[in-house]
Motif scaffolding. Sequence first.
Motif, PDB file in Angstrom:
ATOM      1  N   TRP A  13      -0.116  25.433 -41.160  1.00 42.91           N
ATOM      2  CA  TRP A  13       0.530  25.514 -42.381  1.00 42.91           C
ATOM      3  C   TRP A  13       1.669  26.934 -42.982  1.00 42.91           C
ATOM      4  O   TRP A  13       1.998  26.537 -44.025  1.00 42.91           O
ATOM      5  N   PHE A  14       0.306  27.545 -42.439  1.00 41.57           N
ATOM      6  CA  PHE A  14       0.397  29.054 -43.030  1.00 41.57           C
ATOM      7  C   PHE A  14       1.950  29.738 -42.219  1.00 41.57           C
ATOM      8  O   PHE A  14       3.151  30.647 -43.754  1.00 41.57           O
ATOM      9  N   LYS A  15       2.410  29.169 -41.514  1.00 45.47           N
ATOM     10  CA  LYS A  15       3.393  30.155 -41.077  1.00 45.47           C
ATOM     11  C   LYS A  15       4.179  29.364 -40.593  1.00 45.47           C
ATOM     12  O   LYS A  15       6.287  29.110 -41.079  1.00 45.47           O
ATOM     13  N   LEU A  16       4.337  27.653 -40.627  1.00 47.95           N
ATOM     14  CA  LEU A  16       5.808  26.917 -41.080  1.00 47.95           C
ATOM     15  C   LEU A  16       6.093  25.990 -42.358  1.00 47.95           C
ATOM     16  O   LEU A  16       7.093  24.733 -42.881  1.00 47.95           O
ATOM     17  N   GLY A  17       4.922  26.513 -42.752  1.00 45.05           N
ATOM     18  CA  GLY A  17       4.931  25.823 -44.373  1.00 45.05           C
ATOM     19  C   GLY A  17       5.459  24.469 -44.021  1.00 45.05           C
ATOM     20  O   GLY A  17       3.931  23.424 -43.835  1.00 45.05           O
ATOM     21  N   LEU A  18       6.312  23.536 -44.971  1.00 47.00           N
ATOM     22  CA  LEU A  18       5.933  22.174 -45.445  1.00 47.00           C
ATOM     23  C   LEU A  18       6.304  21.328 -43.195  1.00 47.00           C
ATOM     24  O   LEU A  18       6.209  19.762 -42.765  1.00 47.00           O
ATOM     25  N   ASN A  19       7.194  21.929 -42.957  1.00 44.58           N
ATOM     26  CA  ASN A  19       7.615  21.761 -41.723  1.00 44.58           C
ATOM     27  C   ASN A  19       6.653  21.260 -40.563  1.00 44.58           C
ATOM     28  O   ASN A  19       6.566  20.740 -39.490  1.00 44.58           O
ATOM     29  N   ALA A  20       5.500  22.074 -40.458  1.00 46.24           N
ATOM     30  CA  ALA A  20       4.315  21.596 -40.060  1.00 46.24           C
ATOM     31  C   ALA A  20       4.153  20.454 -40.094  1.00 46.24           C
ATOM     32  O   ALA A  20       3.095  19.988 -38.852  1.00 46.24           O
TER      33      ALA A  20
END
Length: 304
Positions: free
Chosen positions: A61-68
């Motif tokens: 979630w910290f790397k991809l945001g909502l895309n995760a």
Amino acid sequence: MTFLITAFATFIGLFIIVPIGFAFIRAFGFYTIVEEQKCHVYVLFGKVIAVLDEPGFYLLWFKLGLNAIIVNWLGKCHVVDRRLDQIYLRSQPVNSEEGAPMGIGIWSEMRVADPVNYLFKNADPRGSLCANISNATVRCLSNMPLGDLLENRHAMSQTVRTEVSPKSNEWGYNLGSIYIRKVHFRDAAMSRQIEEKVVNRLRQVTSAIKQDGANQVSIITSTADRQAAIEFAKAKAMRPRIVGEALQLIAQDPEIVDIMFELLEFQMMLDGDARITFVPKNSDLLNQLIAGREPGPSGPPKLR
């Protein structure tokens, strides 16, 4: 009974509930684990949104945001192996400058340097790299002199690596060592002919070495015989000189000379076959009687 219930509950919790819970969390992209020499490439709607190439624990979630949340459902995670890989191509056909059909075995090692290019620049990067190495080997090493093909493997390896490296970098590979491990004749009859020639040449060289050794021994023997004959001749010539010098020294005293020659005369008489008879003085009749006797059998001299 309480112990059994506790053990059963622990088993259910550790081996069923916990794995299912972590799998559910991973499914919604909460976290992921990147292993050593591995790389995760996340693709969503045909676009690369993240590349995790360092080993460790990541909160997506910290790397991809909502895309995760949707990447594992609507996208895809490609796991790329970045460990060192090796390939060996056997008997690549080339012809020498003299027209001899040769086979070359080439060994190479590589690793994935750019995971994105590795995944999307080529549908089969490993197969394409093998084909590129094979084509470069045939293209660069054909029509070389046979002696260079059999001897200069390092230079040939560098030539093939220089030819292959640019294209491999485009496909995401970092090419390591390339080495020509084997150069052989593809025609079995030619191999047998060369083997026969080598064997005959070795026999000729062996015979020449043996003959040269025999000649050297003969020269040494003849030289030693000649020197020995010279030394023996010198020794034989020295004996009369030594005897003459001794006689000359003895001749300086007349008495010694007379006595020596008398002794020699007596010695010759004793060594001869004559009979020696000693008679008193003024014995003419006895001398006549002895002279009138018949001579006896020959033998060593006897004194009377």
